[in-house]
Write an enzyme that holds these catalytic residues in place. Structure first.
Site, PDB file in Angstrom:
ATOM      1  N   GLY A  45       0.796  -1.227   0.000  1.00  0.00           N
ATOM      2  CA  GLY A  45       0.000   0.000   0.000  1.00  0.00           C
ATOM      3  C   GLY A  45       0.820   1.263   0.000  1.00  0.00           C
ATOM      4  O   GLY A  45       0.524   2.197   0.748  1.00  0.00           O
ATOM      5  N   MET A  99      -5.919  -5.389  -6.065  1.00  0.00           N
ATOM      6  CA  MET A  99      -5.771  -6.246  -7.239  1.00  0.00           C
ATOM      7  C   MET A  99      -6.976  -7.168  -7.423  1.00  0.00           C
ATOM      8  O   MET A  99      -6.888  -8.393  -7.355  1.00  0.00           O
ATOM      9  CB  MET A  99      -4.473  -7.063  -7.120  1.00  0.00           C
ATOM     10  N   ARG A 100      -8.107  -6.540  -7.660  1.00  0.00           N
ATOM     11  CA  ARG A 100      -9.335  -7.292  -7.905  1.00  0.00           C
ATOM     12  C   ARG A 100     -10.086  -6.649  -9.067  1.00  0.00           C
ATOM     13  O   ARG A 100     -10.158  -5.413  -9.171  1.00  0.00           O
ATOM     14  CB  ARG A 100     -10.245  -7.262  -6.667  1.00  0.00           C
ATOM     15  N   ILE A 101     -10.653  -7.485  -9.936  1.00  0.00           N
ATOM     16  CA  ILE A 101     -11.584  -7.003 -10.941  1.00  0.00           C
ATOM     17  C   ILE A 101     -12.949  -6.908 -10.275  1.00  0.00           C
ATOM     18  O   ILE A 101     -13.437  -7.871  -9.673  1.00  0.00           O
ATOM     19  CB  ILE A 101     -11.630  -7.943 -12.157  1.00  0.00           C
ATOM     20  N   LEU A 102     -13.573  -5.749 -10.362  1.00  0.00           N
ATOM     21  CA  LEU A 102     -14.785  -5.472  -9.597  1.00  0.00           C
ATOM     22  C   LEU A 102     -16.040  -5.782 -10.415  1.00  0.00           C
ATOM     23  O   LEU A 102     -16.067  -5.613 -11.629  1.00  0.00           O
ATOM     24  CB  LEU A 102     -14.793  -4.010  -9.162  1.00  0.00           C
ATOM     25  N   HIS A 152      -3.698   3.386 -12.056  1.00  0.00           N
ATOM     26  CA  HIS A 152      -3.251   2.325 -12.955  1.00  0.00           C
ATOM     27  C   HIS A 152      -1.874   2.696 -13.495  1.00  0.00           C
ATOM     28  O   HIS A 152      -1.650   3.847 -13.899  1.00  0.00           O
ATOM     29  CB  HIS A 152      -4.247   2.167 -14.114  1.00  0.00           C
ATOM     30  N   ASN A 195      -9.272   4.922  -8.960  1.00  0.00           N
ATOM     31  CA  ASN A 195      -8.232   3.911  -9.047  1.00  0.00           C
ATOM     32  C   ASN A 195      -6.973   4.541  -9.632  1.00  0.00           C
ATOM     33  O   ASN A 195      -7.031   5.538 -10.348  1.00  0.00           O
ATOM     34  CB  ASN A 195      -8.709   2.772  -9.959  1.00  0.00           C
ATOM     35  N   ASN A 239       0.925   3.653  -2.164  1.00  0.00           N
ATOM     36  CA  ASN A 239       0.090   4.798  -2.521  1.00  0.00           C
ATOM     37  C   ASN A 239      -0.852   5.164  -1.382  1.00  0.00           C
ATOM     38  O   ASN A 239      -1.127   6.347  -1.156  1.00  0.00           O
ATOM     39  CB  ASN A 239      -0.705   4.501  -3.794  1.00  0.00           C
ATOM     40  N   THR A 250     -15.288   2.598 -13.635  1.00  0.00           N
ATOM     41  CA  THR A 250     -16.527   2.190 -14.285  1.00  0.00           C
ATOM     42  C   THR A 250     -16.461   0.679 -14.478  1.00  0.00           C
ATOM     43  O   THR A 250     -15.401   0.064 -14.304  1.00  0.00           O
ATOM     44  CB  THR A 250     -16.688   2.900 -15.643  1.00  0.00           C
TER      45      THR A 250
END
Length: 210
Positions: free
Chosen positions: A14, A89-92, A108, A106, A16, A140
């Protein structure tokens, strides 16, 4: 100014998140740091500074939807004005994205729309890019495609490895992310269509920072 609750999601150390916490952002309160990994080093760092922490191991859930619903309950307990994905690190799921629409951001590690997904620095080097960078954007349902808040660029040298580029980009991330959070809290970020309009042209402006 109304104090706004910030919930930060992480999956690892973490860095950031740490940059945001260590920045004095007027009107912001870091309400909690949450993770999908119980062993995430950033949780201990936040707890040592008196910030509420919690973790849900995504491997213990039947599917992505079940995990996201449980995480949403954790997040909503802190009544967030802003949810920050700082190396989460998860696709939501669609439900998660819609639930926090307009208050979910987010970071990237590429200059979007180039190099969505993983292994961004390796791909930038392979493509012969002379610059790399990072993008802060509203989230989004479409992966890494939300309205862009800020971008920072760094040069790519001939002999750079992916680790070299990553280290250079990370320094830029640590500069831009707290500024973007501050702009959100101050009400400076407005969405017009698929574009973010920043009244002071600060975090919303691309910069060459290295």
């Amino acid at each position: 100014m109304h104090t706004q609750n910030i919930v930060i999601l992480i999956s690892g150390r973490g860095s950031n998140m740490q940059a945001i916490v260590e920045t004095d952002i007027p009107g912001a309160r870091i309400a909690a740091v949450l993770s999908n990994r119980t062993e995430a080093a950033g949780l201990a760092w936040a707890a040592e500074r008196g910030i509420a922490t919690d973790a849900l191991d995504h491997r213990h859930f039947a599917d992505r939807t079940a995990f996201d619903q449980a995480m949403m309950q954790k997040i909503d307990a802190y009544q967030p004005d802003l949810v920050v994905l700082a190396g989460f690190m998860r696709i939501l799921t669609l439900e998660f994205c819609r639930h926090y629409q307009g208050r979910l951001i987010n970071i990237h590690p590429s200059l979007l729309p180039a190099f969505t997904g993983l292994h961004t620095h390796e791909r930038a080097i392979e493509a012969g890019c002379r610059i790399a960078g990072c993008t802060i954007h509203f989230v989004t349902p479409e992966l890494d495609c939300g309205p862009i808040i800020a971008q920072g660029a760094v040069p790519v040298a001939d002999n750079d490895s992916a680790d070299d580029v990553a280290a250079r980009v990370l320094k830029v991330e640590h500069q831009l992310f707290p500024r973007a959070v501050a702009d959100f809290v101050a009400g400076r970020l407005k969405i017009k269509g698929n574009r973010v309009i920043n009244a002071e042209h600060r975090a919303g402006t691309s910069e060459l920072l290295a």
